[in-house]
Design an enzyme around this catalytic site. Structure first.
Site, PDB file in Angstrom:
ATOM      1  N   ASN A 160       0.876  -1.170   0.000  1.00 42.72           N
ATOM      2  CA  ASN A 160       0.000   0.000   0.000  1.00 42.72           C
ATOM      3  C   ASN A 160       0.916   1.224   0.000  1.00 42.72           C
ATOM      4  O   ASN A 160       1.451   1.604   1.034  1.00 42.72           O
ATOM      5  CB  ASN A 160      -0.879  -0.053   1.257  1.00 42.72           C
ATOM      6  CG  ASN A 160      -1.864   1.092   1.318  1.00 42.72           C
ATOM      7  OD1 ASN A 160      -1.785   2.024   0.525  1.00 42.72           O
ATOM      8  ND2 ASN A 160      -2.785   1.021   2.261  1.00 42.72           N
ATOM      9  N   ARG A 169      -7.632  17.968   2.906  1.00 42.55           N
ATOM     10  CA  ARG A 169      -8.540  18.095   1.748  1.00 42.55           C
ATOM     11  C   ARG A 169      -9.835  18.772   2.177  1.00 42.55           C
ATOM     12  O   ARG A 169     -10.334  18.525   3.267  1.00 42.55           O
ATOM     13  CB  ARG A 169      -8.845  16.726   1.150  1.00 42.55           C
ATOM     14  CG  ARG A 169      -7.670  16.123   0.420  1.00 42.55           C
ATOM     15  CD  ARG A 169      -7.936  14.705  -0.025  1.00 42.55           C
ATOM     16  NE  ARG A 169      -7.105  13.756   0.689  1.00 42.55           N
ATOM     17  CZ  ARG A 169      -7.284  12.432   0.664  1.00 42.55           C
ATOM     18  NH1 ARG A 169      -8.276  11.902  -0.040  1.00 42.55           N
ATOM     19  NH2 ARG A 169      -6.482  11.650   1.349  1.00 42.55           N
ATOM     20  N   HIS A 225     -12.079   4.253  -0.808  1.00 34.98           N
ATOM     21  CA  HIS A 225     -11.930   3.484   0.441  1.00 34.98           C
ATOM     22  C   HIS A 225     -12.804   2.239   0.415  1.00 34.98           C
ATOM     23  O   HIS A 225     -13.208   1.741   1.467  1.00 34.98           O
ATOM     24  CB  HIS A 225     -12.336   4.320   1.685  1.00 34.98           C
ATOM     25  CG  HIS A 225     -11.420   5.459   1.986  1.00 34.98           C
ATOM     26  ND1 HIS A 225     -11.883   6.667   2.459  1.00 34.98           N
ATOM     27  CD2 HIS A 225     -10.076   5.585   1.900  1.00 34.98           C
ATOM     28  CE1 HIS A 225     -10.858   7.493   2.639  1.00 34.98           C
ATOM     29  NE2 HIS A 225      -9.748   6.848   2.300  1.00 34.98           N
ATOM     30  N   ASP A 240      -3.708  16.980  12.058  1.00 34.44           N
ATOM     31  CA  ASP A 240      -3.787  15.828  12.963  1.00 34.44           C
ATOM     32  C   ASP A 240      -4.789  16.090  14.084  1.00 34.44           C
ATOM     33  O   ASP A 240      -4.654  17.069  14.832  1.00 34.44           O
ATOM     34  CB  ASP A 240      -2.396  15.547  13.544  1.00 34.44           C
ATOM     35  CG  ASP A 240      -2.333  14.187  14.216  1.00 34.44           C
ATOM     36  OD1 ASP A 240      -3.209  13.889  15.056  1.00 34.44           O
ATOM     37  OD2 ASP A 240      -1.412  13.424  13.896  1.00 34.44           O
ATOM     38  N   ARG A 261      -2.552  -2.128  -3.593  1.00 35.36           N
ATOM     39  CA  ARG A 261      -3.697  -1.231  -3.423  1.00 35.36           C
ATOM     40  C   ARG A 261      -3.627  -0.172  -4.519  1.00 35.36           C
ATOM     41  O   ARG A 261      -2.626   0.529  -4.645  1.00 35.36           O
ATOM     42  CB  ARG A 261      -3.647  -0.548  -2.060  1.00 35.36           C
ATOM     43  CG  ARG A 261      -4.814   0.402  -1.893  1.00 35.36           C
ATOM     44  CD  ARG A 261      -4.631   1.364  -0.756  1.00 35.36           C
ATOM     45  NE  ARG A 261      -5.793   2.220  -0.664  1.00 35.36           N
ATOM     46  CZ  ARG A 261      -5.802   3.377  -0.027  1.00 35.36           C
ATOM     47  NH1 ARG A 261      -4.729   3.802   0.587  1.00 35.36           N
ATOM     48  NH2 ARG A 261      -6.889   4.112   0.022  1.00 35.36           N
ATOM     49  N   GLU A 295      -7.542  -3.298   5.619  1.00 36.09           N
ATOM     50  CA  GLU A 295      -7.574  -3.321   4.150  1.00 36.09           C
ATOM     51  C   GLU A 295      -6.573  -4.346   3.618  1.00 36.09           C
ATOM     52  O   GLU A 295      -6.828  -4.998   2.611  1.00 36.09           O
ATOM     53  CB  GLU A 295      -7.211  -1.928   3.618  1.00 36.09           C
ATOM     54  CG  GLU A 295      -8.291  -0.898   3.865  1.00 36.09           C
ATOM     55  CD  GLU A 295      -7.781   0.529   3.763  1.00 36.09           C
ATOM     56  OE1 GLU A 295      -7.063   0.963   4.692  1.00 36.09           O
ATOM     57  OE2 GLU A 295      -8.096   1.202   2.781  1.00 36.09           O
ATOM     58  N   HIS A 337     -15.104   5.733   7.540  1.00 33.64           N
ATOM     59  CA  HIS A 337     -13.649   5.564   7.474  1.00 33.64           C
ATOM     60  C   HIS A 337     -13.047   6.948   7.715  1.00 33.64           C
ATOM     61  O   HIS A 337     -13.073   7.808   6.833  1.00 33.64           O
ATOM     62  CB  HIS A 337     -13.243   5.016   6.104  1.00 33.64           C
ATOM     63  CG  HIS A 337     -11.756   4.868   5.947  1.00 33.64           C
ATOM     64  ND1 HIS A 337     -11.117   3.660   5.981  1.00 33.64           N
ATOM     65  CD2 HIS A 337     -10.780   5.805   5.776  1.00 33.64           C
ATOM     66  CE1 HIS A 337      -9.810   3.839   5.846  1.00 33.64           C
ATOM     67  NE2 HIS A 337      -9.591   5.139   5.710  1.00 33.64           N
TER      68      HIS A 337
HETATM   69  P1  AMP Z   1      -4.984   6.913   9.034  1.00 30.75           P
HETATM   70  O1  AMP Z   1      -4.974   7.663   7.721  1.00 30.75           O
HETATM   71  O2  AMP Z   1      -6.093   5.930   9.159  1.00 30.75           O
HETATM   72  O3  AMP Z   1      -3.635   6.354   9.415  1.00 30.75           O
HETATM   73  O4  AMP Z   1      -5.301   8.034  10.153  1.00 30.75           O
HETATM   74  C1  AMP Z   1      -4.390   9.067  10.435  1.00 30.75           C
HETATM   75  C2  AMP Z   1      -5.048  10.123  11.300  1.00 30.75           C
HETATM   76  O5  AMP Z   1      -5.670   9.519  12.454  1.00 30.75           O
HETATM   77  C3  AMP Z   1      -4.062  11.131  11.884  1.00 30.75           C
HETATM   78  O6  AMP Z   1      -3.832  12.199  11.002  1.00 30.75           O
HETATM   79  C4  AMP Z   1      -4.773  11.607  13.133  1.00 30.75           C
HETATM   80  O7  AMP Z   1      -5.570  12.729  12.817  1.00 30.75           O
HETATM   81  C5  AMP Z   1      -5.707  10.468  13.507  1.00 30.75           C
HETATM   82  N1  AMP Z   1      -5.336   9.801  14.761  1.00 30.75           N
HETATM   83  C6  AMP Z   1      -4.456   8.796  14.947  1.00 30.75           C
HETATM   84  N2  AMP Z   1      -4.381   8.455  16.251  1.00 30.75           N
HETATM   85  C7  AMP Z   1      -5.252   9.253  16.908  1.00 30.75           C
HETATM   86  C8  AMP Z   1      -5.648   9.403  18.278  1.00 30.75           C
HETATM   87  N3  AMP Z   1      -5.136   8.645  19.233  1.00 30.75           N
HETATM   88  N4  AMP Z   1      -6.571  10.355  18.560  1.00 30.75           N
HETATM   89  C9  AMP Z   1      -7.095  11.123  17.575  1.00 30.75           C
HETATM   90  N5  AMP Z   1      -6.770  11.028  16.291  1.00 30.75           N
HETATM   91  C10 AMP Z   1      -5.863  10.123  15.951  1.00 30.75           C
END
Ligand code: AMP
Length: 396
Positions: free
Chosen positions: A7, A231, A170, A273, A81, A375, A198
């Site tokens: 991925n 985005r 997704h 984040d 992916r 995934e 998601h």
């Molecule tokens: P992913 O694309 O599924 O890896 O998700 C990444 C995003 O998940 C990050 O940019 C964070 O905004 C959010 N994230 C990850 N861990 C946490 C957490 N413990 N609390 C809140 N948001 C989180």
């Protein structure tokens, strides 16, 4: 059969090695052999590009002390992916020149993703020439969208000529959530009407009616629907046209603004984040609070809309980085939805961090679940299913 799943994102390569087959998958007995993540590609000297990242991933798999493999030749197949497969691919396919051309033709529609997916493919093809390479598309699950869900209100001929329509993304994640929810309940996916969320760096929601995707918040590109990390999500097209005109922005520059400078980051001016935004919001940062409010409000509206689309949902499922790990966000989303029968158990919600759990209150009529997405597992299973279709005699 040993399947390596790759991925490849813009600056990262996630990989997972799984022992699986149609029989093992049906019995839920696939075996995870190894998994890893190489990130900061291009930022650090020993991974200047995707080829080096794939090389490092493979080196870790054959590490004499900790590796899962003695030789790379043990890898039978690689599942890639691929984010955008357009209208061409309703299921996984063995990659050949014609397939590659079709994927390349979709690249302008997923500029943040398809180029990196393809770079990872080319690198791994060079490094694993003996393996069979299969593409698994994020768009495939949404091939069941009805015309009323995928047609845009644009001149019909123009839309048809340029294939301007909702594709949805997704799909592998949404499909995994539907399959897993059914498996947990000892039933078939056909038994349920689900709203799946998601919520990661990219975010999308899906209305799943008896195992089939009937609507998805992401559309023609990976930019629409919900607010995301960087985005924009849906923005009135008129506002975008005005902005381009007032600021003299080219389509390329506007695309950059919408993909990379908007969303949670754009509103807060701080971060994409959610962890950072929650911290600053608690400390009184107004725009961090506003960004999170806009984010949660969008999810609420889609839950309401998809509840209506499905004629009532059996469950809402939260997944991916934010959905799996942020109880505060789940609480803020669900709190105003009591009128729909959605009520959380606060203690269970607080406890559900990165684990599979029913977080709804006992009297909720719509169940709310946290299910960590997987995934990579589904891509490995799709890869062996694809190979057993195209060359059943060749399976090991
Ligand atoms: P992913 O694309 O599924 O890896 O998700 C990444 C995003 O998940 C990050 O940019 C964070 O905004 C959010 N994230 C990850 N861990 C946490 C957490 N413990 N609390 C809140 N948001 C989180």
């Amino acid at each position: 059969m040993k399947v390596l799943v790759l991925n490849c994102g813009s600056s990262s390569v996630k990989f997972q090695l799984t022992e699986t087959s149609p029989e093992l998958a049906a019995a839920g007995q696939d075996r995870l052999l190894a998994r890893g993540l190489i990130d900061r590609i291009g930022e650090i000297a020993f991974v200047p590009d995707h080829e080096h990242a794939v090389r490092r991933a493979l080196a870790s798999l054959t590490d004499p002390q900790h590796g899962a493999l003695a030789r790379l030749e043990e890898i039978d197949a690689v599942g890639h992916r691929m984010v955008h497969g357009g209208e061409s691919f309703g299921e996984a396919v063995l990659i050949d020149d014609a397939v590659l051309n079709s994927i390349e033709a979709c690249t302008p529609l997923a500029p943040l993703h398809n180029p990196h997916n393809l770079t990872g493919y080319h690198a791994s093809r060079r490094l694993l020439p003996h393996a069979r390479h299969v593409a698994v598309f994020d768009t495939a699950f949404h091939h069941t969208l009805p015309p009323k869900a995928y047609t845009f209100g644009l001149p019909f001929q123009l839309a048809a000529r340029y294939r301007l329509r909702r594709f949805g993304f997704h799909g592998t994640s949404h499909r995994y959530l539907a399959l897993r929810f059914a498996e947990i309940h000892g039933s078939a996916p056909e038994e349920f009407r689900l709203v799946t969320c998601h919520l990661g760096n990219g975010c999308s929601m899906c209305a799943i009616e008896r195992g089939r995707s009937v609507d998805c918040s992401l559309g023609f590109t990976t930019m629409g629907g919900l607010l995301m990390g960087t985005r924009s999500g849906d923005v009135d097209a008129g506002a975008i046209l005005q902005l381009m005109s007032w600021q003299g922005l080219s389509p390329e520059r506007m695309q950059e603004v919408l993909y990379k400078e908007s969303g949670l980051y754009g509103i807060s001016g701080l971060s994409n984040d959610v962890r950072t935004l929650l911290e600053h919001s608690r400390a009184g940062h107004e725009r961090a609070r506003l960004a999170l409010e806009v984010f949660c409000y969008g999810i609420q509206k889609y839950i309401g809309a998809y509840h209506a689309v499905l004629g009532g949902a059996d469950a809402v499922i939260f997944s991916a980085g934010i959905g799996e790990n942020a109880p505060e966000i789940r609480a803020a989303v669900c709190e105003p939805l009591a009128g729909l029968g959605i009520r959380l158990d606060p203690a269970r919600n607080a406890q559900a961090i990165g684990v599979e759990m029913d977080i709804s209150a006992a009297d909720a009529t719509v169940r709310v679940w946290v299910i960590p997405t997987n995934e990579e597992l589904l891509i490995a299973r799709d890869t062996v299913h694809c190979l057993s279709r195209v060359a059943p005699w060749h399976n090991s």
